[in-house]
Design an enzyme around this catalytic site. Structure first.
Site, PDB file in Angstrom:
ATOM      1  N   ARG A   2      49.768   5.141  42.012  1.00 41.26           N
ATOM      2  CA  ARG A   2      50.862   5.687  42.004  1.00 41.26           C
ATOM      3  C   ARG A   2      52.061   5.119  42.326  1.00 41.26           C
ATOM      4  O   ARG A   2      52.087   4.322  43.652  1.00 41.26           O
ATOM      5  CB  ARG A   2      50.724   7.145  42.961  1.00 41.26           C
ATOM      6  CG  ARG A   2      51.934   8.022  42.967  1.00 41.26           C
ATOM      7  CD  ARG A   2      51.654   9.115  43.701  1.00 41.26           C
ATOM      8  NE  ARG A   2      51.239   9.187  45.241  1.00 41.26           N
ATOM      9  CZ  ARG A   2      52.245   8.747  45.953  1.00 41.26           C
ATOM     10  NH1 ARG A   2      53.656   8.875  45.659  1.00 41.26           N
ATOM     11  NH2 ARG A   2      51.924   8.561  47.321  1.00 41.26           N
TER      12      ARG A   2
ATOM     13  N   ARG B 128      52.603  -0.360  45.721  1.00 40.99           N
ATOM     14  CA  ARG B 128      51.858  -0.169  46.956  1.00 40.99           C
ATOM     15  C   ARG B 128      50.798  -1.007  46.817  1.00 40.99           C
ATOM     16  O   ARG B 128      50.015  -1.405  47.930  1.00 40.99           O
ATOM     17  CB  ARG B 128      51.648   1.181  47.011  1.00 40.99           C
ATOM     18  CG  ARG B 128      52.715   2.097  47.600  1.00 40.99           C
ATOM     19  CD  ARG B 128      52.570   3.402  47.828  1.00 40.99           C
ATOM     20  NE  ARG B 128      53.810   4.013  48.253  1.00 40.99           N
ATOM     21  CZ  ARG B 128      53.793   5.250  48.400  1.00 40.99           C
ATOM     22  NH1 ARG B 128      52.680   6.076  48.281  1.00 40.99           N
ATOM     23  NH2 ARG B 128      55.092   5.947  48.889  1.00 40.99           N
TER      24      ARG B 128
ATOM     25  N   HIS C 117      48.168   2.983  51.394  1.00 36.61           N
ATOM     26  CA  HIS C 117      49.563   2.923  51.861  1.00 36.61           C
ATOM     27  C   HIS C 117      49.608   1.589  52.386  1.00 36.61           C
ATOM     28  O   HIS C 117      48.927   1.423  53.550  1.00 36.61           O
ATOM     29  CB  HIS C 117      50.073   3.977  52.484  1.00 36.61           C
ATOM     30  CG  HIS C 117      51.694   4.110  52.475  1.00 36.61           C
ATOM     31  ND1 HIS C 117      52.485   3.189  53.325  1.00 36.61           N
ATOM     32  CD2 HIS C 117      52.496   4.679  51.662  1.00 36.61           C
ATOM     33  CE1 HIS C 117      53.591   3.422  52.980  1.00 36.61           C
ATOM     34  NE2 HIS C 117      53.830   4.379  52.097  1.00 36.61           N
TER      35      HIS C 117
ATOM     36  N   ASP D 212      39.161  20.391  48.443  1.00 33.60           N
ATOM     37  CA  ASP D 212      38.214  21.578  47.807  1.00 33.60           C
ATOM     38  C   ASP D 212      38.336  22.191  46.544  1.00 33.60           C
ATOM     39  O   ASP D 212      37.294  22.463  46.103  1.00 33.60           O
ATOM     40  CB  ASP D 212      39.052  22.698  48.771  1.00 33.60           C
ATOM     41  CG  ASP D 212      38.933  22.436  50.417  1.00 33.60           C
ATOM     42  OD1 ASP D 212      38.169  21.877  50.896  1.00 33.60           O
ATOM     43  OD2 ASP D 212      39.930  23.032  51.041  1.00 33.60           O
TER      44      ASP D 212
ATOM     45  N   SER E  25      55.222  11.290  43.773  1.00 34.32           N
ATOM     46  CA  SER E  25      54.380  12.383  44.235  1.00 34.32           C
ATOM     47  C   SER E  25      55.070  13.700  44.408  1.00 34.32           C
ATOM     48  O   SER E  25      54.406  14.751  43.783  1.00 34.32           O
ATOM     49  CB  SER E  25      53.201  12.181  45.410  1.00 34.32           C
ATOM     50  OG  SER E  25      54.227  11.861  46.315  1.00 34.32           O
ATOM     51  N   LEU E  26      56.078  13.642  44.936  1.00 35.99           N
ATOM     52  CA  LEU E  26      56.767  14.922  45.143  1.00 35.99           C
ATOM     53  C   LEU E  26      57.385  15.245  43.812  1.00 35.99           C
ATOM     54  O   LEU E  26      57.464  16.529  43.435  1.00 35.99           O
ATOM     55  CB  LEU E  26      58.027  14.796  46.004  1.00 35.99           C
ATOM     56  CG  LEU E  26      57.621  14.510  47.485  1.00 35.99           C
ATOM     57  CD1 LEU E  26      58.803  14.703  48.442  1.00 35.99           C
ATOM     58  CD2 LEU E  26      56.933  15.775  48.008  1.00 35.99           C
TER      59      LEU E  26
ATOM     60  N   GLN F 229      44.550   5.359  46.802  1.00 40.08           N
ATOM     61  CA  GLN F 229      45.749   4.556  47.036  1.00 40.08           C
ATOM     62  C   GLN F 229      45.774   4.157  48.604  1.00 40.08           C
ATOM     63  O   GLN F 229      45.468   5.055  49.420  1.00 40.08           O
ATOM     64  CB  GLN F 229      46.972   4.797  46.661  1.00 40.08           C
ATOM     65  CG  GLN F 229      48.154   4.054  46.974  1.00 40.08           C
ATOM     66  CD  GLN F 229      49.340   4.596  46.573  1.00 40.08           C
ATOM     67  OE1 GLN F 229      50.122   5.415  47.242  1.00 40.08           O
ATOM     68  NE2 GLN F 229      49.807   4.260  45.334  1.00 40.08           N
TER      69      GLN F 229
ATOM     70  N   LEU G 256      51.723   7.567  58.941  1.00 39.76           N
ATOM     71  CA  LEU G 256      52.470   6.971  57.788  1.00 39.76           C
ATOM     72  C   LEU G 256      53.720   6.562  58.185  1.00 39.76           C
ATOM     73  O   LEU G 256      54.427   7.159  58.955  1.00 39.76           O
ATOM     74  CB  LEU G 256      52.601   7.924  56.629  1.00 39.76           C
ATOM     75  CG  LEU G 256      53.479   7.404  55.530  1.00 39.76           C
ATOM     76  CD1 LEU G 256      52.887   6.332  54.865  1.00 39.76           C
ATOM     77  CD2 LEU G 256      53.682   8.635  54.392  1.00 39.76           C
TER      78      LEU G 256
ATOM     79  N   GLY H 188      53.665  21.754  47.900  1.00 43.74           N
ATOM     80  CA  GLY H 188      54.594  21.898  46.795  1.00 43.74           C
ATOM     81  C   GLY H 188      54.254  22.062  45.553  1.00 43.74           C
ATOM     82  O   GLY H 188      54.837  23.046  45.121  1.00 43.74           O
ATOM     83  N   ALA H 189      53.040  21.844  44.935  1.00 41.82           N
ATOM     84  CA  ALA H 189      52.620  22.236  43.711  1.00 41.82           C
ATOM     85  C   ALA H 189      52.393  23.619  43.657  1.00 41.82           C
ATOM     86  O   ALA H 189      52.932  24.339  42.599  1.00 41.82           O
ATOM     87  CB  ALA H 189      51.571  21.326  43.287  1.00 41.82           C
ATOM     88  N   GLY H 190      51.482  24.360  44.701  1.00 40.30           N
ATOM     89  CA  GLY H 190      51.170  25.558  44.625  1.00 40.30           C
ATOM     90  C   GLY H 190      52.356  26.448  44.765  1.00 40.30           C
ATOM     91  O   GLY H 190      52.570  27.759  43.980  1.00 40.30           O
TER      92      GLY H 190
ATOM     93  N   GLU I  19      57.601   4.147  52.777  1.00 41.02           N
ATOM     94  CA  GLU I  19      58.046   3.171  52.028  1.00 41.02           C
ATOM     95  C   GLU I  19      59.481   3.074  52.018  1.00 41.02           C
ATOM     96  O   GLU I  19      60.075   1.926  51.982  1.00 41.02           O
ATOM     97  CB  GLU I  19      57.458   3.051  50.546  1.00 41.02           C
ATOM     98  CG  GLU I  19      57.659   2.217  49.785  1.00 41.02           C
ATOM     99  CD  GLU I  19      56.758   2.309  48.422  1.00 41.02           C
ATOM    100  OE1 GLU I  19      57.427   1.892  47.460  1.00 41.02           O
ATOM    101  OE2 GLU I  19      55.686   2.795  48.658  1.00 41.02           O
TER     102      GLU I  19
ATOM    103  N   GLY J 283      46.371  27.217  46.993  1.00 39.41           N
ATOM    104  CA  GLY J 283      46.944  26.100  47.596  1.00 39.41           C
ATOM    105  C   GLY J 283      48.445  26.570  47.596  1.00 39.41           C
ATOM    106  O   GLY J 283      49.000  26.800  46.711  1.00 39.41           O
TER     107      GLY J 283
END
Length: 643
Positions: free
Chosen positions: A448, A336, A292, A271, A453-454, A290, A302, A67-69, A305, A64
């Site tokens: 959340r 949310r 939104h 995945d 999340s970011l 969640q 989206l 951002g995390a990967g 928020e 992946g």
């Protein structure tokens, strides 16, 4: 004569585009072989002997490139680890790019703030299902994380004094909920995810991270309970690649596409979750999905928020700002799950707008054109494209839509994947880690908070890299993989390619999505969930009837969508079964037949295992970590959750 599947010679091509992007690391010297089905456990699959398999060895493999990967891969490369980052997409097309509102951190740029107040809001937002050790770690790391991102080059919006701009966001308060609305969300206009993703990708290239772009990860390679790496397929030519590594980090995102209406990209198919489930390992808290509050009516796109954080508000058919009735203090900036349920109730009770009275309105026209242009340019454009609305003159039609999965691969706050064995609910799975939406740390619990999340993806992507550095030295020797490692994955692809079923992938996927949308929505009850369990089990059984039309291996999107459907079905099935089992209302899981939160019986994480061959789901539980890491933060005790 060579088989049409033997398209790789022992000297593997080095693909290039641009200056660097498919150019493998200089030390890349893969070994090719043909898997022999007679050596393995899969019998009667002689066709798979025709597939070429390429072996790679790395210290760490990240699956992946969101951002995390990217943060994990960047951190590992910076620390000297030979790292491969595998992505089925070009990295800057990963779904992090769609994040709009911002990233929470108690920087204090707009007034007094404290990371402990942020942690309190996160525990409360999680409806006391979040692990307080992980929440403390995330919120304490948040300020330095945002500063680090700014130093990497993320172009945050600025205040007049040059500090990073922060906006109000839902569920955020001062002084442990007693001091009013917090302005804690650091933002780059309304394209924060875009700015963050491009910056991290640029930094990863700068550090010479090795990318395998448009490779589809198929399964984990497990040996005696240890994760030894992954097997993936190169979508460009259909070759199979086995990546041996000491550390495998899954950062594959969520599974929003299990639902008919969602804000997720079509590539959000869970995945990594499915790879873990097929390895006989559990997934955690899948009942918490969640919605939104503000997806564009009819399109699902989206609307951040942040629009309400800048002063936008919701209204019903009478023009009433109805959130004042549901959340007298926070109003439109309640969490949310609260706002989504409030909108649903307004529609149910006949106060919706439009010919069918089936949605509500988000009003921004009272904001100055300058604010809209500077702070909300993206959603102004999105509203114009997908709803034909000029936000300076008229409201946006909105309705709750699936947005985020709180559940995922259970991990500790260091990023190490967990399972429950021999009564130990925190058993570490050697070699396996996870971060981002694919993981369940759990900092989000049952719900959340926006802009967490970011923060989650960057903090725990970095945590994974830090943990690898603690337990592993670069270039540590590895034993070779077993000759038949990955054989079952190749056999599955072969089965799909030669399938003569009667149902196209799209038909089965549509049925699954509609079952999830109808039977596991904002409000749930036992009867509807029981029907959902029956229907999703029936739909799972349809996987044996998949009809694959394209029989080639080169850019076979029909095959890839079939593989993604298998993954989605695992996620959907565990979600439905987990929701039916949790007999209370908590966070995003709202049961009309069990309307109250039941702390005596249900402050616990759901674990779900699935038998991939039959679809049978097994449910168990593990305790919530309700104690913080240390005495810098006090335990947040459960109370009634009101905004």
């Amino acid at each position: 004569m060579l088989s049409r599947f033997n398209f790789l010679s022992t000297a593997v091509k080095k693909f290039t585009f641009g200056s660097q992007l498919r150019k493998f690391h200089k030390s890349f010297q893969p070994r090719t072989q043909v898997i022999n089905p007679d050596q393995g456990t899969v019998k009667g699959q002689s066709r798979i002997a025709k597939y070429q398999v390429v072996d790679h060895t790395y210290d760490a493999v990240v699956v992946g490139a969101g951002g995390a990967g990217l943060r994990a891969a960047l951190g590992l490369t910076e620390k000297g680890f030979k790292t491969a980052c595998i992505s089925k997409l070009f990295p800057t097309r990963s779904h992090t790019v769609a994040a709009q509102g911002g990233i929470n951190a108690a920087l204090g740029n707009m007034g007094p703030d404290d990371w402990r107040w942020h942690a309190y809001d996160t525990v409360k937002g999680s409806d006391w299902l979040g692990d307080q050790d992980a929440i403390q770690y995330m919120c304490r790391e948040a300020p330095r994380t945002v500063i680090e991102l700014e130093h990497y080059g993320v172009p945050f919006s600025r205040n007049e004094d040059g500090t990073v701009y922060q906006r109000a966001f839902g569920g955020q308060s001062l002084n442990y909920g007693k001091g009013g609305q917090a302005t804690r969300c650091a933002a780059a206009a309304d394209r924060t995810g875009h700015a963050l993703l491009h910056t991290l990708y640029g930094q990863a290239l700068r550090k010479n991270t090795t990318f395998f772009v448009e490779y589809f990860a198929l399964d984990l390679i497990m040996e005696d309970g240890v994760c030894r790496g992954v097997i993936a397929m190169n979508m460009e030519d259909g070759s199979f690649h086995r990546f041996a590594s000491h550390a495998t980090i899954l950062a594959t995102g969520g599974y929003g596409r299990a639902y008919f209406s969602c804000t997720s990209a079509h590539t959000c198919t869970g995945d990594g979750n499915a790879m873990v489930a097929r390895a006989g390992l559990p997934l955690q808290d899948f009942e918490f999905v969640q919605f939104h509050p503000t997806g564009i009516y009819g399109a699902g796109c989206l609307i951040t928020e942040g629009a309400r954080g800048e002063g936008g508000y919701l209204s019903n058919s009478t023009g009433e700002r109805f959130m004042e009735r549901y959340a007298p203090t926070a109003k439109d900036l309640a969490s949310r799950d609260v706002v989504s349920r409030s909108i649903t109730i307004e529609v149910r009770e006949g106060r919706g707008v439009g010919p069918r009275k089936d949605h509500v309105l988000l009003n921004l026209s009272h904001l100055s054109p300058e604010v809209l242009k500077e702070r909300l340019p993206g959603i102004s454009e999105t509203a114009a494209i997908f709803s034909g609305v000029d936000v300076t003159k008229e409201p946006i039609p909105v309705l709750p839509t699936v947005h985020y999965n709180m559940g995922g691969i259970p991990t500790n706050f260091l990023g190490e994947a967990l399972t429950k064995t021999n009564g130990n609910p925190d058993t570490i799975i050697p070699g396996l880690m996870a971060a981002g939406e694919a993981a369940c740390v759990s900092v989000h619990g049952a719900n959340r908070l926006g802009a967490n999340s970011l923060l989650d993806i960057v903090v725990f992507g970095r945590a994974c890299a830090n943990r690898v550095e603690e337990i592993l030295k670069p270039n540590s020797p590895q034993k070779p993989l077993k000759p038949n490692a990955g054989e079952e994955s190749i056999a599955n692809v072969d089965k799909l390619l030669h399938s003569k079923g009667s149902e196209p992938t799209a038909v089965i996927r549509d049925k699954m999505q509609r079952v999830m949308q109808n039977n596991c929505a904002v409000f749930r009850n036992g009867e509807v969930l029981a029907e959902g369990v029956k229907l999703i089990d029936e739909t799972y059984g349809m996987l044996d009837k998949i009809k694959t039309i394209d029989k080639s291996l080169v850019w076979n999107t029909d095959l890839i969508e079939s593989l993604e459907l298998q993954n989605l079905m695992i996620n959907a099935s565990i979600t439905m079964h987990s929701a039916a089992n949790r007999k209370e209302s908590r966070g995003a899981h709202a049961r009309e037949d069990f309307p109250d939160r039941d702390d005596a019986n249900w402050i616990k994480h759901t674990l779900g295992w699935i038998d991939p061959s039959t679809g049978k789901v097994t449910i168990d539980y593990r305790p919530v970590h309700n104690k913080p890491l240390d005495d810098e933060m006090a335990e947040v005790l459960p109370v009634k959750r009101v905004y």
